[in-house]
Design a protein around this motif. Sequence first.
Motif, PDB file in Angstrom:
ATOM      1  N   SER A   1       0.821  -1.218   0.000  1.00  0.00           N
ATOM      2  CA  SER A   1       0.000   0.000   0.000  1.00  0.00           C
ATOM      3  C   SER A   1       0.857   1.273   0.000  1.00  0.00           C
ATOM      4  O   SER A   1       0.352   2.353  -0.298  1.00  0.00           O
ATOM      5  CB  SER A   1      -0.935   0.015   1.206  1.00  0.00           C
ATOM      6  N   GLN A   2       2.127   1.166   0.313  1.00  0.00           N
ATOM      7  CA  GLN A   2       3.022   2.322   0.358  1.00  0.00           C
ATOM      8  C   GLN A   2       3.817   2.518  -0.934  1.00  0.00           C
ATOM      9  O   GLN A   2       4.453   3.549  -1.115  1.00  0.00           O
ATOM     10  CB  GLN A   2       4.010   2.180   1.524  1.00  0.00           C
ATOM     11  N   THR A   3       3.809   1.523  -1.821  1.00  0.00           N
ATOM     12  CA  THR A   3       4.630   1.619  -3.022  1.00  0.00           C
ATOM     13  C   THR A   3       4.087   2.675  -3.978  1.00  0.00           C
ATOM     14  O   THR A   3       2.883   2.845  -4.116  1.00  0.00           O
ATOM     15  CB  THR A   3       4.720   0.273  -3.770  1.00  0.00           C
ATOM     16  N   PRO A   4       5.002   3.397  -4.630  1.00  0.00           N
ATOM     17  CA  PRO A   4       4.556   4.370  -5.631  1.00  0.00           C
ATOM     18  C   PRO A   4       3.801   3.666  -6.765  1.00  0.00           C
ATOM     19  O   PRO A   4       4.031   2.487  -7.038  1.00  0.00           O
ATOM     20  CB  PRO A   4       5.873   4.965  -6.152  1.00  0.00           C
ATOM     21  N   ARG A   5       2.922   4.417  -7.414  1.00  0.00           N
ATOM     22  CA  ARG A   5       2.109   3.865  -8.508  1.00  0.00           C
ATOM     23  C   ARG A   5       2.980   3.257  -9.594  1.00  0.00           C
ATOM     24  O   ARG A   5       2.671   2.216 -10.137  1.00  0.00           O
ATOM     25  CB  ARG A   5       1.218   4.981  -9.073  1.00  0.00           C
ATOM     26  N   ASP A   6       4.092   3.881  -9.904  1.00  0.00           N
ATOM     27  CA  ASP A   6       5.005   3.429 -10.946  1.00  0.00           C
ATOM     28  C   ASP A   6       6.265   2.820 -10.319  1.00  0.00           C
ATOM     29  O   ASP A   6       7.375   3.206 -10.622  1.00  0.00           O
ATOM     30  CB  ASP A   6       5.351   4.588 -11.868  1.00  0.00           C
ATOM     31  N   PHE A   7       6.060   1.863  -9.429  1.00  0.00           N
ATOM     32  CA  PHE A   7       7.091   1.229  -8.610  1.00  0.00           C
ATOM     33  C   PHE A   7       8.223   0.624  -9.440  1.00  0.00           C
ATOM     34  O   PHE A   7       7.990  -0.056 -10.428  1.00  0.00           O
ATOM     35  CB  PHE A   7       6.437   0.145  -7.749  1.00  0.00           C
ATOM     36  N   ILE A   8       9.462   0.897  -9.003  1.00  0.00           N
ATOM     37  CA  ILE A   8      10.654   0.354  -9.657  1.00  0.00           C
ATOM     38  C   ILE A   8      11.413  -0.599  -8.745  1.00  0.00           C
ATOM     39  O   ILE A   8      11.815  -1.678  -9.165  1.00  0.00           O
ATOM     40  CB  ILE A   8      11.589   1.494 -10.121  1.00  0.00           C
ATOM     41  N   GLY A   9      11.649  -0.197  -7.483  1.00  0.00           N
ATOM     42  CA  GLY A   9      12.459  -1.037  -6.618  1.00  0.00           C
ATOM     43  C   GLY A   9      12.306  -0.719  -5.146  1.00  0.00           C
ATOM     44  O   GLY A   9      11.781   0.327  -4.760  1.00  0.00           O
ATOM     45  N   LEU A  10      12.801  -1.662  -4.319  1.00  0.00           N
ATOM     46  CA  LEU A  10      12.686  -1.599  -2.862  1.00  0.00           C
ATOM     47  C   LEU A  10      14.024  -1.957  -2.241  1.00  0.00           C
ATOM     48  O   LEU A  10      14.699  -2.882  -2.693  1.00  0.00           O
ATOM     49  CB  LEU A  10      11.620  -2.600  -2.389  1.00  0.00           C
ATOM     50  N   GLY A  11      14.401  -1.214  -1.215  1.00  0.00           N
ATOM     51  CA  GLY A  11      15.605  -1.523  -0.451  1.00  0.00           C
ATOM     52  C   GLY A  11      15.391  -1.168   1.004  1.00  0.00           C
ATOM     53  O   GLY A  11      14.407  -0.528   1.370  1.00  0.00           O
ATOM     54  N   VAL A  12      16.320  -1.607   1.844  1.00  0.00           N
ATOM     55  CA  VAL A  12      16.316  -1.263   3.261  1.00  0.00           C
ATOM     56  C   VAL A  12      17.393  -0.210   3.465  1.00  0.00           C
ATOM     57  O   VAL A  12      18.464  -0.289   2.864  1.00  0.00           O
ATOM     58  CB  VAL A  12      16.612  -2.510   4.127  1.00  0.00           C
ATOM     59  N   ILE A  13      17.108   0.784   4.280  1.00  0.00           N
ATOM     60  CA  ILE A  13      18.100   1.811   4.591  1.00  0.00           C
ATOM     61  C   ILE A  13      18.362   1.827   6.090  1.00  0.00           C
ATOM     62  O   ILE A  13      17.556   1.318   6.876  1.00  0.00           O
ATOM     63  CB  ILE A  13      17.660   3.209   4.101  1.00  0.00           C
TER      64      ILE A  13
END
Length: 167
Positions: free
Chosen positions: A14-26
């Motif tokens: 539900s938090q991902t942008p509409r045009d999702f590209i990638g996910l990482g941990v910071i």
Amino acid sequence: MSANLPSSYSFIASQTPRDFIGLGVITLPKRNLFQSISDFFAEKSGKKRISFFLLGAHEIKVVHYQGSEIIGSSDIPKNLIESIEIHASKTPDALVLISNISLVECISVNEKGTKKLKNHQFNLMPALLGENTSPVNNINDIVWAQESRHTIVETLKAWNTAIQENN
């Protein structure tokens, strides 16, 4: 790489942008003394903090969780990014590659054309941890997380090239 989230990361869909590209941990942001005390007791009750870096085609979104609750989030629109620098390093045990990302965001421009800038620092790692810092165990999801971090870095490098060409 498929931009669709694997099941290990469904909690963040539900938090991902509409045009999702990638996910990482910071790495976790610094907190004040009272927040740190609160974090200590929350962690004792099983609610660990974790921060995620979500990249969309037009924005960067940072979401901070404690357990399954969102405790903060911020957005950086692509069109407000002035510069991007990326350097690679590794964790002290040399097992995990870290991408050290520095962004400069234009917050505002006054009537004289003077820009107010904000610096952002992110130490980006593959999303090998999920909700409440639980380890991701599915091998396909681990491979996806590694590819996702790589895709984020390559996309940000392309953004920086475009920014430099437009300046």
